[in-house]
Design a protein around this motif. Structure first.
Motif, mmCIF file in Angstrom:
data_model
loop_
_atom_site.group_PDB
_atom_site.id
_atom_site.type_symbol
_atom_site.label_atom_id
_atom_site.label_comp_id
_atom_site.label_asym_id
_atom_site.label_seq_id
_atom_site.Cartn_x
_atom_site.Cartn_y
_atom_site.Cartn_z
ATOM 1 N N PRO A 33 19.276 -121.883 -81.447
ATOM 2 C CA PRO A 33 18.132 -121.918 -80.527
ATOM 3 C C PRO A 33 18.357 -121.133 -79.237
ATOM 4 O O PRO A 33 17.433 -120.490 -78.731
ATOM 5 C CB PRO A 33 17.967 -123.415 -80.242
ATOM 6 N N ARG A 34 19.560 -121.165 -78.697
ATOM 7 C CA ARG A 34 19.835 -120.459 -77.440
ATOM 8 C C ARG A 34 19.612 -118.953 -77.578
ATOM 9 O O ARG A 34 19.069 -118.307 -76.668
ATOM 10 C CB ARG A 34 21.270 -120.757 -77.003
ATOM 11 N N ILE A 35 20.006 -118.399 -78.713
ATOM 12 C CA ILE A 35 19.829 -116.961 -78.923
ATOM 13 C C ILE A 35 18.377 -116.648 -79.250
ATOM 14 O O ILE A 35 17.829 -115.628 -78.810
ATOM 15 C CB ILE A 35 20.794 -116.453 -80.009
ATOM 16 N N GLN A 202 24.414 -109.578 -86.818
ATOM 17 C CA GLN A 202 23.754 -110.645 -87.573
ATOM 18 C C GLN A 202 24.681 -111.558 -88.368
ATOM 19 O O GLN A 202 24.203 -112.384 -89.128
ATOM 20 C CB GLN A 202 22.729 -110.026 -88.523
ATOM 21 N N LYS A 203 25.983 -111.432 -88.196
ATOM 22 C CA LYS A 203 26.886 -112.252 -88.985
ATOM 23 C C LYS A 203 27.552 -113.306 -88.090
ATOM 24 O O LYS A 203 26.886 -114.234 -87.651
ATOM 25 C CB LYS A 203 27.862 -111.368 -89.739
ATOM 26 N N ALA A 204 28.827 -113.204 -87.794
ATOM 27 C CA ALA A 204 29.467 -114.234 -86.973
ATOM 28 C C ALA A 204 28.958 -114.237 -85.542
ATOM 29 O O ALA A 204 29.058 -115.244 -84.846
ATOM 30 C CB ALA A 204 30.986 -114.059 -86.995
ATOM 31 N N SER A 270 24.539 -113.784 -77.565
ATOM 32 C CA SER A 270 25.505 -114.070 -78.633
ATOM 33 C C SER A 270 26.927 -113.752 -78.176
ATOM 34 O O SER A 270 27.867 -114.479 -78.486
ATOM 35 C CB SER A 270 25.156 -113.271 -79.890
ATOM 36 N N LEU A 271 27.086 -112.665 -77.441
ATOM 37 C CA LEU A 271 28.402 -112.316 -76.917
ATOM 38 C C LEU A 271 28.849 -113.315 -75.846
ATOM 39 O O LEU A 271 30.046 -113.613 -75.721
ATOM 40 C CB LEU A 271 28.376 -110.899 -76.344
ATOM 41 N N TYR A 361 27.143 -119.881 -85.990
ATOM 42 C CA TYR A 361 26.348 -121.106 -85.883
ATOM 43 C C TYR A 361 26.387 -121.920 -87.174
ATOM 44 O O TYR A 361 26.309 -123.156 -87.152
ATOM 45 C CB TYR A 361 24.915 -120.697 -85.540
ATOM 46 N N ASN A 362 26.515 -121.241 -88.298
ATOM 47 C CA ASN A 362 26.553 -121.923 -89.601
ATOM 48 C C ASN A 362 27.946 -122.414 -89.973
ATOM 49 O O ASN A 362 28.113 -123.074 -91.002
ATOM 50 C CB ASN A 362 26.059 -120.993 -90.710
#
Length: 387
Positions: A33-35, A202-204, A270-271, A361-362
């Motif tokens: 949600p934050r991103i 789009q990954k980690a 994200s960073l 996130y996952n």
């Protein structure tokens, strides 16, 4: 009289609907949600002072994630393929020798990109799951004398984390793809003497697809800024992009292209999340969750495609397709009944593996259990055929 004779399409008169899915494939991952909130911030101009400040933040965030002091660090306006092409187009000229290690789909892509722009492409090839020893690399470098050598750190099509990335000094540039591994598996650009490193958002990193961090060291900059001819792509020309990111000696940034403003907002956040967590904590979390997932997979009677656990990519696990099952039926069942996405192989690994990705996130044991429950249910209800 109206000149409009094509009516509005019916689909455009309905509201947008997007289902919620558990994205447990090799990417993209679910976005926290934050991103999502960062990407929904009001648009500002791509040449505004505030935008430059955000781009500067992104640069520093990438330097931390890559563990580099390289000044020529930025994010491409596009997916990981954009960074891949940027690296090749800017450092290689037509007729120059390029050495590409291929042990999955990403080496195949780089080889084709280099070939299309006129390079003399030499390849080292292993089947999916294979890796290249230092001796094999040294021998090929001595034979072909390339200006650029490419290696994939996290080969997501096979689930392999390549060992021994960074093999000392060479008379060529060392280009590494870390799209599937950055933030999930240890990688230290400067310490490992990597000349050019890129990844995807789009990954980690858990940002939406569409931005791609990349960094060039001084050796790479010397090569690409002393070319005989211009790169084949205007959009990816680092002469212009270095100015757009404030990395050249000019006092003012000039218009080159309109960057993905919302995408940069999301990438910046994200960073920031990675910086708050800490790289070593992120690496540790991905490894712990991966090992938990691996045990659960084996407890289901399934076989992991990469036998040596030290060579397994923590972010993307590959399962050997179980005998008697149609892998497409298994994936379709999990999507229909559990809203869980996993995928089959890619490129040379098609028909060999099922890929499970738990990144950023996952990356939690809760999601690992959800993935294992979906797999167990699919194995129970999908038909198993005799060989």
């Amino acid at each position: 009289m109206s000149s409009v004779n094509i009516p509005p399409p019916e689909c455009m008169l309905r509201p947008l609907e997007v289902p919620y899915r558990y994205l447990f494939g090799p990417g993209p991952s679910n976005v926290p949600p934050r991103i999502l909130a960062a990407g929904a911030r009001p648009i500002i101009g791509h040449l505004h002072t505030e935008m430059y400040e955000i781009m500067n933040d992104i640069k520093r965030g990438i330097q931390y994630a890559f563990q580099t002091n390289n000044h020529m660090t930025l994010a491409m306006s596009g997916s990981g393929h954009t960074a891949m092409e940027c690296a090749v187009f800017n450092t290689v000229e037509p007729g120059e020798s390029v050495l590409v290690s291929i042990n999955g789909v990403w080496g195949e892509r780089v080889a084709e990109i280099a070939e299309r722009m006129g390079a003399k492409v030499h390849t080292m090839v292993k089947s999916p799951g294979g890796y290249f020893t230092t001796e094999e690399i040294e021998k090929a470098l001595a034979k072909h004398k390339p200006v650029l050598f490419f290696l994939t750190h996290g080969e997501s099509s096979a689930g392999l984390a390549h060992p021994q990335v960074g093999s000392g000094e060479h008379n060529c540039l060392f280009l590494v793809d870390s799209v599937a591994s950055l933030g999930a598996s240890p990688l230290l650009m400067d310490q490992q003497k990597i000349d050019i490193l890129y990844t995807g958002s789009q990954k980690a990193l858990n940002a939406p697809p569409g931005t791609a961090p990349i960094s060039f060291n001084e050796r790479a900059c010397h090569k690409m800024f002393n070319r005989k001819i211009k790169p084949v792509s205007y959009l990816l020309d680092m002469t212009h992009l270095s100015n757009y990111w404030g990395n050249d000696s000019k006092s003012a940034r000039e218009y080159h292209h309109t960057g993905p403003v919302s995408g940069f907002f999301a990438l910046r956040e994200s960073l920031a999340i990675l910086a708050e967590k800490g790289l070593e904590n992120s690496w540790r979390q991905h490894r712990e969750v991966a090992e938990y997932l691996w045990k659960g997979i084996e407890d289901l009677g399934l076989k992991l495609f990469i036998k040596d656990k030290d060579l397994r990519l923590p972010s993307v696990t590959t399962i050997a397709i179980p005998d008697g099952y149609d892998w497409k039926e298994l994936l379709a069942y999990m999507m229909k009944h559990h809203q869980v996405e996993m995928t089959g192989g890619l490129g040379p690994s098609i028909g060999m593996v099922i890929r499970v990705g738990l990144m950023g996130y996952n990356c939690s044991k809760f999601n690992a259990d959800k993935a294992l429950t979906a797999l167990a249910d699919a194995l129970k209800h999908c038909p198993k055929r005799r060989g």
